[in-house]
Design a protein around this motif. Structure first.
Motif, PDB file in Angstrom:
ATOM      1  N   UNK A 107      14.671 -14.657  28.715  1.00  0.00           N
ATOM      2  CA  UNK A 107      14.136 -14.179  27.330  1.00  0.00           C
ATOM      3  C   UNK A 107      15.198 -13.414  26.631  1.00  0.00           C
ATOM      4  N   UNK A 108      15.805 -13.048  27.588  1.00  0.00           N
ATOM      5  CA  UNK A 108      17.274 -12.048  26.763  1.00  0.00           C
ATOM      6  C   UNK A 108      16.633 -10.733  26.452  1.00  0.00           C
ATOM      7  N   UNK A 109      15.339 -10.343  27.418  1.00  0.00           N
ATOM      8  CA  UNK A 109      14.862  -9.021  27.452  1.00  0.00           C
ATOM      9  C   UNK A 109      16.037  -8.030  27.632  1.00  0.00           C
ATOM     10  N   UNK A 110      16.057  -6.840  26.956  1.00  0.00           N
ATOM     11  CA  UNK A 110      17.025  -5.978  27.420  1.00  0.00           C
ATOM     12  C   UNK A 110      18.479  -6.150  26.495  1.00  0.00           C
ATOM     13  N   UNK A 111      18.416  -7.246  25.663  1.00  0.00           N
ATOM     14  CA  UNK A 111      19.617  -7.493  24.703  1.00  0.00           C
ATOM     15  C   UNK A 111      19.705  -6.357  23.703  1.00  0.00           C
ATOM     16  N   UNK A 112      20.804  -6.049  23.312  1.00  0.00           N
ATOM     17  CA  UNK A 112      20.953  -5.587  22.134  1.00  0.00           C
ATOM     18  C   UNK A 112      21.588  -6.385  20.860  1.00  0.00           C
ATOM     19  N   UNK A 113      20.776  -6.378  19.804  1.00  0.00           N
ATOM     20  CA  UNK A 113      21.280  -7.578  18.441  1.00  0.00           C
ATOM     21  C   UNK A 113      21.653  -6.580  17.808  1.00  0.00           C
ATOM     22  N   UNK A 114      22.809  -6.973  17.172  1.00  0.00           N
ATOM     23  CA  UNK A 114      23.339  -6.136  16.066  1.00  0.00           C
ATOM     24  C   UNK A 114      23.505  -7.379  14.605  1.00  0.00           C
ATOM     25  N   UNK A 115      23.145  -7.042  13.394  1.00  0.00           N
ATOM     26  CA  UNK A 115      23.781  -7.769  12.562  1.00  0.00           C
ATOM     27  C   UNK A 115      24.484  -6.852  11.186  1.00  0.00           C
ATOM     28  N   UNK A 116      25.395  -7.299  10.667  1.00  0.00           N
ATOM     29  CA  UNK A 116      25.987  -6.720   9.870  1.00  0.00           C
ATOM     30  C   UNK A 116      25.963  -7.426   8.391  1.00  0.00           C
ATOM     31  N   UNK A 117      25.661  -6.665   7.387  1.00  0.00           N
ATOM     32  CA  UNK A 117      25.678  -7.225   6.102  1.00  0.00           C
ATOM     33  C   UNK A 117      26.214  -6.430   4.831  1.00  0.00           C
ATOM     34  N   UNK A 118      26.623  -6.954   4.021  1.00  0.00           N
ATOM     35  CA  UNK A 118      27.536  -6.178   2.853  1.00  0.00           C
ATOM     36  C   UNK A 118      26.972  -5.012   2.399  1.00  0.00           C
ATOM     37  N   UNK A 119      25.671  -4.953   2.000  1.00  0.00           N
ATOM     38  CA  UNK A 119      25.203  -3.659   1.436  1.00  0.00           C
ATOM     39  C   UNK A 119      24.382  -2.771   2.277  1.00  0.00           C
ATOM     40  N   UNK A 120      23.844  -3.375   3.616  1.00  0.00           N
ATOM     41  CA  UNK A 120      23.445  -2.379   4.353  1.00  0.00           C
ATOM     42  C   UNK A 120      24.049  -2.043   5.590  1.00  0.00           C
ATOM     43  N   UNK A 121      25.115  -2.653   5.742  1.00  0.00           N
ATOM     44  CA  UNK A 121      26.022  -2.094   6.902  1.00  0.00           C
ATOM     45  C   UNK A 121      25.514  -2.944   8.136  1.00  0.00           C
ATOM     46  N   UNK A 122      25.417  -1.980   9.346  1.00  0.00           N
ATOM     47  CA  UNK A 122      25.032  -2.478  10.471  1.00  0.00           C
ATOM     48  C   UNK A 122      23.476  -2.273  10.703  1.00  0.00           C
ATOM     49  N   UNK A 123      22.583  -3.109  11.397  1.00  0.00           N
ATOM     50  CA  UNK A 123      21.213  -3.013  11.873  1.00  0.00           C
ATOM     51  C   UNK A 123      21.127  -3.402  13.208  1.00  0.00           C
ATOM     52  N   UNK A 124      20.507  -2.770  13.996  1.00  0.00           N
ATOM     53  CA  UNK A 124      20.250  -2.789  15.515  1.00  0.00           C
ATOM     54  C   UNK A 124      18.808  -3.137  15.928  1.00  0.00           C
TER      55      UNK A 124
END
Length: 709
Positions: A551-568
């Motif tokens: 399931x990937x339980x325990x994984x850290x997922x990050x996305x980066x977008x131009x206006x919002x920067x990085x979300x985790x």
């Protein structure tokens, strides 16, 4: 009309005398009885009516056997609150449902609540229209013992409506047998299904492509009942899901009042085998998690009156029971002799890419087992409590060096907490929602990034949030800032460390996920509350582990977008108190029309990087499919001595003060994981052989081989 409303609002703040309206045993009786038309306080002598309120508009599903009904016709359009949270009702447990005018037909919920008031009392609000008929129905969900079916009063009051919420919700009826619920993928198609459980049945509403010809979209399901053996323990306290035998189909964990039962899915997910142990466990919150970081999914269950319990996976899907400190987990995971453990969340609060454990406590009185705890993972399966606010662990286990360095060890009476990066600064903050105000109110704690937290509750807007047992995070309006679903209301995040509370028309507590695949988070509790959405963009990611648990339980997922920067986000199995929310990670993007990168840090240590993914879509990522995080952190790294017996020293122009290091054996298994304190690593505990050292910092990494003698 304005003058009438202002007069009514003035009356709403007065002390109302008891009024003469009496309850009815059925909706039909209430439809011809005297209606409530003005604010006031009304009395119920006993709940013994023959018509059970249906559908359920409040938490905690079915289970009522009787009801009492009132007809309500407001004389002015106003924001109406129905509340049993009155001093004279102290010690009574109530539940209320509010319906539209469809007596004799199919009701729609316009409001309802179980425990938003103090103790277990109810507070429900809705926007009422002058002259329209509504029905207020109380049930005996918690009053079936005659000793509990006590007389009580409730108040109807008017006020000016709050600002409209950023999103609204529409109720959709769904066939669901059982009251312990999950939103999780059960047929391995990557989309979430609806799961309800009874003692002998698992009811799954398999998600089908949504009907897009209606507005809002209609969720479509294939309703299937799977008969099981009579479970030794039902999920009367909590339900968790995860594929612990790694066969591609999610298994279920039932946390019961006397013990724990696992329902293990067969090779195609169409049947389940019961596994129950003889151990007494007064279960509260349960989770699936890789406790010892060996790549296999274990299970954890809070114990109310004893030290916590956990089940370690042998790698072949067989689980061994442990309690307290053990060879498997040397310091245990909440070892207080008197328990008091209620709601747990596994989060990477210190950003070292392994999961830590927060335990919400709820036990009354001046006792040490009521203090919340935070257990820090050292990356090898050893956990240390850094929230020892009462000094219990320092006094009883001095050699372990427990402390309250995090500042989270306080005695707030709480059943659950909501963890998320509320301020989008790159680390997990926490909302600790009080279940009563006996030991202080709700707290919003900001992660300082150094292992400590600061109380930023004052002025944050959380003080008016309801008390209760369920608090869970989710970006419901897709603006890129995580909100909080709290006991039938939503604290919408304003993006500046403040929140706006909305109660009217908000969904009850329940599992959270995107039911109809439109990119907005919905809630399931008896019926489903579909999020009507807005124009904001979004992204959803499902994780498929290979070296890590499937399931990937325990994984850290990050996305980066131009206006919002990085979300985790962290991939979690089991948060809030009772329910099982989606294992997919969901991100709101606001007005951002592109995403630069998705980065997934897997529990195994593998890192995947996806560049320029398509937005407004669900993306499934298989561990190791990209392995694209290859930019060099440092080019002049020298490891010495190499080979080494005890200590591995690093020499480079780069400063490693905040970097994370991971050591892999020759087979690619992670054997060490931590942050640098100095430019050296103690490898004396490793067996002789060849290893790979990887160093990560600020999105860059470097790797180098070394030999342990």
């Amino acid at each position: 009309m304005k003058k009438i409303l202002l007069s009514l609002l003035a009356v709403a703040f007065a002390v109302f005398p008891l009024t003469a309206q009496t309850s009815s045993d059925t909706c039909a009786d209430a439809s011809v009885a005297t209606a409530i038309t003005t604010p006031g306080v009304f009395s119920i002598t006993i709940i013994d009516g023959s018509e059970i309120p249906d559908p359920v508009c409040a938490d905690n599903g079915s289970g009522a056997t009787k009801g009492e009904w009132f007809r309500f016709i407001p004389t002015a359009t106003a924001y109406v609150t129905v509340s049993s949270d009155l001093p004279q009702n102290s010690g009574i447990d109530t539940r209320v449902h509010i319906y539209d005018d469809n007596c004799g037909g199919t009701f729609s919920c316009v409001g309802g609540d179980d425990d938003a008031g103090s103790g277990f009392l109810s507070v429900a609000s809705f926007n009422a229209v002058a002259g329209v008929t509504y029905y207020i129905a109380w049930d005996d969900r918690w009053m079936q013992d005659p000793a509990d079916n006590l007389p009580f009063d409730f108040e109807v009051s008017y006020s000016a409506p709050p600002p409209p919420p950023p999103v609204t919700f529409t109720s959709q009826t769904v066939s669901a047998t059982g009251s312990d619920r999950a939103i999780v993928d059960m047929n391995n198609d990557g989309y979430d299904d609806l799961v309800s459980v009874t003692g002998t049945n698992i009811n799954i509403n398999y998600s089908m492509p949504p009907n897009t010809t209606t507005t809002p979209w209609t969720a479509v399901f294939n309703d299937v009942d799977i008969t099981t053996s009579q479970a030794d323990n039902t999920p009367s306290w909590s339900l968790a899901a995860g594929d612990f035998d790694n066969n591609g189909y999610n298994d279920l964990l039932y946390g019961g009042g006397s013990g724990v039962t696992f329902m293990k899915a067969n090779s195609d997910g169409t049947a389940f085998t019961e596994i129950s142990g003889p151990e007494y466990v007064f279960s509260q919150r349960s989770n699936f998690i890789d406790i010892n970081d060996d790549g296999h999914l274990d299970a954890f269950v809070c114990h109310d009156v004893d030290p916590n319990v956990y089940y370690i996976n042998d790698g072949f899907g067989n689980l061994t029971f442990y309690q307290g400190a053990s060879a498997a987990v040397p310091k245990g995971l909440g070892t207080h002799a008197d328990g008091g453990n209620y709601g747990t969340v596994w989060i990477d609060y210190d950003n070292d890419k392994d999961l830590d454990l927060f335990i919400a406590k709820c036990r009354g009185g001046s006792v040490t087992h009521k203090y919340n705890e935070l257990w820090q993972n050292d990356g090898s399966g050893t956990y240390t409590n850094v929230a020892d606010g009462a000094g219990y662990y320092q006094s009883n286990f001095p050699a372990e060096g427990h402390n309250n360095s995090s500042g989270l060890g306080d005695p707030i009476q709480t059943w659950s907490s909501a963890w998320a990066d509320f301020d989008n600064d790159g680390d997990m903050d926490v909302y600790v929602g009080a279940s009563s105000f006996t030991d202080g109110g709700h707290k919003l704690m900001r992660n300082n990034g150094d292992g400590t937290f600061s109380d930023i509750s004052a002025g944050s807007g959380i003080s008016g949030a309801p008390t209760g047992i369920e608090n869970a995070p989710g970006d419901f309006d897709n603006d890129g800032y995580v909100d909080i679903l709290t006991n039938g209301q939503i604290l919408f995040n304003n993006g500046d460390s403040t929140f706006t509370l909305n109660s009217a028309g908000m969904p009850p507590s329940g599992p959270i996920g995107d039911i109809n695949r439109d990119g907005f988070l919905d809630v399931f509790n008896g019926n489903i509350r579909l999020n009507d959405g807005n124009s904001n963009n979004w992204m959803e990611i499902c994780t498929i582990g290979v070296q890590s648990n499937r399931n990937g339980i325990g994984a850290r997922v990050e996305i980066n977008s131009p206006g919002l920067g990085t979300q985790i986000r962290d991939v979690r199995s089991g948060e809030g108190f009772r329910y099982m929310s989606s294992l997919n990670t969901h991100f709101g993007l606001g007005s951002d029309t592109t995403v630069n990168t998705i980065t997934i840090y897997w529990p195994s240590g593998t890192v995947d990087l996806i560049v320029n993914p398509t937005i407004n879509s669900r993306i499934c990522v298989t561990e190791g499919e990209t392995l694209s995080l290859q930019q060099s952190l440092v080019n002049d790294l020298i490891l010495y001595p190499n080979p080494t017996k005890d200590v591995l020293n690093l020499n480079a122009t780069y400063g490693f003060e905040n970097a994370i290091f991971t050591v892999f054996d020759i087979n690619g298994k992670r054997v060490m994981n931590s942050r640098f304190n100095t430019n050296s690593i103690d490898v004396s505990q490793l067996s002789a052989g060849s290893y790979i050292l990887r160093i990560m910092d600020d999105g860059l990494m470097t790797s180098q081989k070394f030999i342990k003698q």
